[in-house]
Scaffold this active site. Sequence first.
Site, PDB file in Angstrom:
ATOM      1  N   LEU A  38       0.858  -1.192   0.000  1.00 27.95           N
ATOM      2  CA  LEU A  38       0.000   0.000   0.000  1.00 27.95           C
ATOM      3  C   LEU A  38       0.895   1.244   0.000  1.00 27.95           C
ATOM      4  O   LEU A  38       1.884   1.292   0.741  1.00 27.95           O
ATOM      5  CB  LEU A  38      -0.864   0.026   1.261  1.00 27.95           C
ATOM      6  CG  LEU A  38      -2.111  -0.849   1.275  1.00 27.95           C
ATOM      7  CD1 LEU A  38      -2.767  -0.760   2.650  1.00 27.95           C
ATOM      8  CD2 LEU A  38      -3.105  -0.425   0.193  1.00 27.95           C
ATOM      9  N   GLY A  39       0.526   2.219  -0.790  1.00 32.47           N
ATOM     10  CA  GLY A  39       1.361   3.432  -0.895  1.00 32.47           C
ATOM     11  C   GLY A  39       2.057   3.491  -2.246  1.00 32.47           C
ATOM     12  O   GLY A  39       2.438   4.566  -2.707  1.00 32.47           O
ATOM     13  N   GLY A  40       2.247   2.308  -2.866  1.00 33.20           N
ATOM     14  CA  GLY A  40       2.728   2.244  -4.245  1.00 33.20           C
ATOM     15  C   GLY A  40       4.077   2.896  -4.492  1.00 33.20           C
ATOM     16  O   GLY A  40       4.939   2.950  -3.609  1.00 33.20           O
ATOM     17  N   CYS A  42       4.960   6.048  -5.107  1.00 28.34           N
ATOM     18  CA  CYS A  42       5.265   7.296  -4.402  1.00 28.34           C
ATOM     19  C   CYS A  42       5.887   7.012  -3.042  1.00 28.34           C
ATOM     20  O   CYS A  42       6.933   7.549  -2.697  1.00 28.34           O
ATOM     21  CB  CYS A  42       3.985   8.121  -4.263  1.00 28.34           C
ATOM     22  SG  CYS A  42       4.205   9.593  -3.282  1.00 28.34           S
ATOM     23  N   LYS A  51      13.018  11.887  -1.684  1.00 29.37           N
ATOM     24  CA  LYS A  51      13.154  13.166  -0.970  1.00 29.37           C
ATOM     25  C   LYS A  51      13.924  12.994   0.338  1.00 29.37           C
ATOM     26  O   LYS A  51      14.627  13.898   0.782  1.00 29.37           O
ATOM     27  CB  LYS A  51      11.782  13.788  -0.691  1.00 29.37           C
ATOM     28  CG  LYS A  51      11.357  14.772  -1.758  1.00 29.37           C
ATOM     29  CD  LYS A  51      10.706  14.156  -2.959  1.00 29.37           C
ATOM     30  CE  LYS A  51      11.510  14.129  -4.182  1.00 29.37           C
ATOM     31  NZ  LYS A  51      10.821  13.554  -5.354  1.00 29.37           N
ATOM     32  N   ARG A 280       8.421   6.806 -17.584  1.00 26.89           N
ATOM     33  CA  ARG A 280       7.788   5.630 -16.974  1.00 26.89           C
ATOM     34  C   ARG A 280       6.661   5.127 -17.857  1.00 26.89           C
ATOM     35  O   ARG A 280       5.934   5.908 -18.451  1.00 26.89           O
ATOM     36  CB  ARG A 280       7.266   6.006 -15.581  1.00 26.89           C
ATOM     37  CG  ARG A 280       8.402   6.402 -14.649  1.00 26.89           C
ATOM     38  CD  ARG A 280       7.924   6.750 -13.271  1.00 26.89           C
ATOM     39  NE  ARG A 280       7.232   5.672 -12.599  1.00 26.89           N
ATOM     40  CZ  ARG A 280       7.807   4.691 -11.904  1.00 26.89           C
ATOM     41  NH1 ARG A 280       9.124   4.628 -11.821  1.00 26.89           N
ATOM     42  NH2 ARG A 280       7.079   3.773 -11.310  1.00 26.89           N
ATOM     43  N   HIS A 452       7.762  39.925   5.904  1.00 19.52           N
ATOM     44  CA  HIS A 452       9.187  40.222   5.759  1.00 19.52           C
ATOM     45  C   HIS A 452       9.921  39.833   7.030  1.00 19.52           C
ATOM     46  O   HIS A 452       9.461  40.172   8.111  1.00 19.52           O
ATOM     47  CB  HIS A 452       9.388  41.715   5.499  1.00 19.52           C
ATOM     48  CG  HIS A 452      10.845  42.074   5.443  1.00 19.52           C
ATOM     49  ND1 HIS A 452      11.633  41.792   4.350  1.00 19.52           N
ATOM     50  CD2 HIS A 452      11.659  42.661   6.364  1.00 19.52           C
ATOM     51  CE1 HIS A 452      12.872  42.204   4.584  1.00 19.52           C
ATOM     52  NE2 HIS A 452      12.918  42.738   5.802  1.00 19.52           N
TER      53      HIS A 452
HETATM   54  C1  LIG Z   1      11.956   8.349  -8.246  1.00 19.53           C
HETATM   55  C2  LIG Z   1      10.579   8.964  -8.313  1.00 19.53           C
HETATM   56  C3  LIG Z   1      10.325  10.133  -7.656  1.00 19.53           C
HETATM   57  C4  LIG Z   1       9.049  10.688  -7.713  1.00 19.53           C
HETATM   58  N1  LIG Z   1       8.847  11.845  -7.047  1.00 19.53           N
HETATM   59  C5  LIG Z   1       7.628  12.420  -7.087  1.00 19.53           C
HETATM   60  C6  LIG Z   1       7.373  13.604  -6.373  1.00 19.53           C
HETATM   61  O1  LIG Z   1       8.246  14.140  -5.698  1.00 19.53           O
HETATM   62  N2  LIG Z   1       6.142  14.141  -6.437  1.00 19.53           N
HETATM   63  C7  LIG Z   1       5.140  13.577  -7.180  1.00 19.53           C
HETATM   64  O2  LIG Z   1       4.033  14.124  -7.215  1.00 19.53           O
HETATM   65  N3  LIG Z   1       5.350  12.431  -7.860  1.00 19.53           N
HETATM   66  C8  LIG Z   1       6.568  11.851  -7.828  1.00 19.53           C
HETATM   67  N4  LIG Z   1       6.776  10.672  -8.497  1.00 19.53           N
HETATM   68  C9  LIG Z   1       5.655  10.098  -9.266  1.00 19.53           C
HETATM   69  C10 LIG Z   1       4.677   9.380  -8.345  1.00 19.53           C
HETATM   70  O3  LIG Z   1       5.351   8.394  -7.607  1.00 19.53           O
HETATM   71  C11 LIG Z   1       3.566   8.755  -9.181  1.00 19.53           C
HETATM   72  O4  LIG Z   1       2.988   9.739 -10.000  1.00 19.53           O
HETATM   73  C12 LIG Z   1       2.488   8.153  -8.294  1.00 19.53           C
HETATM   74  O5  LIG Z   1       3.023   7.152  -7.473  1.00 19.53           O
HETATM   75  C13 LIG Z   1       1.356   7.579  -9.163  1.00 19.53           C
HETATM   76  O6  LIG Z   1       0.409   6.982  -8.346  1.00 19.53           O
HETATM   77  P1  LIG Z   1      -0.501   5.778  -8.892  1.00 19.53           P
HETATM   78  O7  LIG Z   1      -1.437   5.478  -7.774  1.00 19.53           O
HETATM   79  O8  LIG Z   1      -1.034   6.115 -10.204  1.00 19.53           O
HETATM   80  O9  LIG Z   1       0.492   4.583  -9.125  1.00 19.53           O
HETATM   81  P2  LIG Z   1       1.501   3.820  -8.170  1.00 19.53           P
HETATM   82  O10 LIG Z   1       1.912   4.651  -7.017  1.00 19.53           O
HETATM   83  O11 LIG Z   1       2.558   3.289  -9.061  1.00 19.53           O
HETATM   84  O12 LIG Z   1       0.638   2.639  -7.572  1.00 19.53           O
HETATM   85  C14 LIG Z   1       0.174   1.588  -8.347  1.00 19.53           C
HETATM   86  C15 LIG Z   1       0.022   0.385  -7.469  1.00 19.53           C
HETATM   87  O13 LIG Z   1      -0.665  -0.627  -8.202  1.00 19.53           O
HETATM   88  C16 LIG Z   1      -0.138  -1.877  -7.847  1.00 19.53           C
HETATM   89  N5  LIG Z   1      -0.486  -2.823  -8.917  1.00 19.53           N
HETATM   90  C17 LIG Z   1      -0.073  -2.817 -10.209  1.00 19.53           C
HETATM   91  N6  LIG Z   1      -0.669  -3.819 -10.886  1.00 19.53           N
HETATM   92  C18 LIG Z   1      -1.464  -4.480 -10.008  1.00 19.53           C
HETATM   93  C19 LIG Z   1      -2.325  -5.598 -10.093  1.00 19.53           C
HETATM   94  N7  LIG Z   1      -2.494  -6.267 -11.230  1.00 19.53           N
HETATM   95  N8  LIG Z   1      -2.966  -6.001  -8.978  1.00 19.53           N
HETATM   96  C20 LIG Z   1      -2.810  -5.336  -7.811  1.00 19.53           C
HETATM   97  N9  LIG Z   1      -2.004  -4.283  -7.675  1.00 19.53           N
HETATM   98  C21 LIG Z   1      -1.342  -3.845  -8.748  1.00 19.53           C
HETATM   99  C22 LIG Z   1       1.350  -1.613  -7.693  1.00 19.53           C
HETATM  100  O14 LIG Z   1       1.969  -2.587  -6.884  1.00 19.53           O
HETATM  101  C23 LIG Z   1       1.344  -0.228  -7.052  1.00 19.53           C
HETATM  102  O15 LIG Z   1       1.409  -0.303  -5.656  1.00 19.53           O
HETATM  103  C24 LIG Z   1       8.024  10.059  -8.439  1.00 19.53           C
HETATM  104  C25 LIG Z   1       8.272   8.856  -9.096  1.00 19.53           C
HETATM  105  C26 LIG Z   1       9.530   8.296  -9.020  1.00 19.53           C
HETATM  106  C27 LIG Z   1       9.779   7.003  -9.710  1.00 19.53           C
END
Ligand SMILES: Cc1cc2nc3c(=O)[nH]c(=O)nc-3n(C[C@H](O)[C@H](O)[C@H](O)COP(=O)(O)OP(=O)(O)OC[C@H]3O[C@@H](n4cnc5c(N)ncnc54)[C@H](O)[C@@H]3O)c2cc1C
Length: 473
Positions: A38-40, A42, A51, A280, A452
């Site tokens: 959870l949290g993926g 990010c 960060k 990505r 300021h």
């Molecule tokens: C190095 C780095 C730095 C970043 N820094 C920033 C930042 O400073 N600020 C910012 O706004 N964004 C930043 N980002 C981008 C940000 O992390 C993403 O935009 C954000 O996580 C997208 O959220 P999401 O929920 O779409 O996907 P994700 O966070 O990728 O979550 C998707 C989830 O789905 C799960 N999943 C995939 N397929 C399946 C399946 N079939 N069944 C069940 N689960 C599945 C995965 O395990 C994952 O946990 C950064 C990215 C990277 C790589």
Amino acid sequence: MAQEYDLVILGGGTGGYVAAIRASQLGLKTAIVEKGKLGGTCLHRGCIPSKALLRSAEVYSTAKEAESFGVMINDVQLDFTRVQERKDKIVEGLHKGVQHLMKQGKIDVYEGTGRILGPSIFSPMPGTISVEYKNGDENDMLIPKNVIVATGSRPRTLPGLDIDGEYVLSSDEALELESLPKSMIIVGGGVIGIEWASMLSDFGVEVTVLEYADKIVPTEDHEISKEMQRLMKKKGVKIVTSAKVLPETLEKGEGVSIKAERKDKEEAYSADKILVSVGREAIVKDIGLENTDIVVEKGFIKVNDFLQTKESHIYAIGDVIGGLQLAHVASHEGIVAVEHIANEKPEPIDYTLVSKCIYSNPEIASVGITEQEAKDNGHNVKVGKFSFRAIGKALVYGESDGFVKIVADKDTNDILGVHMIGPHVTDMISEAGLARVLDATPWEVAHTIHPHPSLSEAIGEAALAVDGKAIHS
Ligand SMILES: Cc1cc2nc3c(=O)[nH]c(=O)nc-3n(C[C@H](O)[C@H](O)[C@H](O)COP(=O)(O)OP(=O)(O)OC[C@H]3O[C@@H](n4cnc5c(N)ncnc54)[C@H](O)[C@@H]3O)c2cc1C
């Protein structure tokens, strides 16, 4: 046994878990299927861990310059193991926080891989979700009225430049380094590439950035990317633009070497490791889209203004739909999708109101369109710019590089874009975001009396500068 839900969310990243919380607030019986944590991205491989490392790098580099503040620190040492431990502790704490939020919202979390199957016995529409478990437990079947696909994205690489985790890394592997390399080639000078270049350089690593475009951070306002290039060079980062990396020339041995084509010539670069940061790709495979009419265009799921796919009861949000691949965009899309499901009549997202940040040292932050985009869109443009060099608080901090730039329309007085490079601008951009949401004029921003001494005075002065009235320039 099959479980019925109002909403099942595929993926518990920032988009997915925020959508789940909003759904629970609206009284929807909700489940998340998450195959990782959870949290993926990010929380575990993106925003937060990167960060945390950037902050350690900044502290290290400030400590080395402490003498200029009159603070004498002898023999500043870096313990990278502790740097990583600090990062992991922050991530772990936030991970527990998200798990707690799921419990609090009575959201069921299935820790397995989810796939959309065909129509269920309860509905002629596709949407049944199977959940497959790593440990071989029997699959669960979830029967939702609505689905949100929030499966996110994974690092892309160049064809032929395979991520091997040892010599060639993506940001996923780089975040887990046990020790710092002496030198690093970074392929790609976009957001992630420049954050890493800044961080590694502050940690004392020799960095070379190879960027295909003719400037780094190419989607930022031209003056911002020019200033960033200057400041990265000042840090000692080697920036090579208009460089087409040739994956077939990769050689591994003591370290790595690779060639890039520039102005019809091949130039060779070598380092301990290569970090590939060229964007990505959406996770659209192996999630059952073939069992639906959902359209995938250029690798991303196609949605309408309310995040509905071609199957109107299946929504998609976050990185999997492309556009601005940012955590706060993913979560806001999640909220809009859920509110649409619950007939709350949400407004479609205006992506020109989204703030974009780069957490390098110095930082970049922007909202709205660039000066060039404004001109290309036919606006009669006026620009106000103010340097942090004339801001007392920036001098007090010892961080006076950079500026605030406001792009406005001469005829309507609308603020079209605000672009900043300098200290803590990622915390200051929300003022500009609010100004855009409220349709404020530069005059209104300037007459929001800024405290300021504060860094935000640069925004007030830039707003005055739009009409040639800046005080301290
Ligand atoms: C190095 C780095 C730095 C970043 N820094 C920033 C930042 O400073 N600020 C910012 O706004 N964004 C930043 N980002 C981008 C940000 O992390 C993403 O935009 C954000 O996580 C997208 O959220 P999401 O929920 O779409 O996907 P994700 O966070 O990728 O979550 C998707 C989830 O789905 C799960 N999943 C995939 N397929 C399946 C399946 N079939 N069944 C069940 N689960 C599945 C995965 O395990 C994952 O946990 C950064 C990215 C990277 C790589």
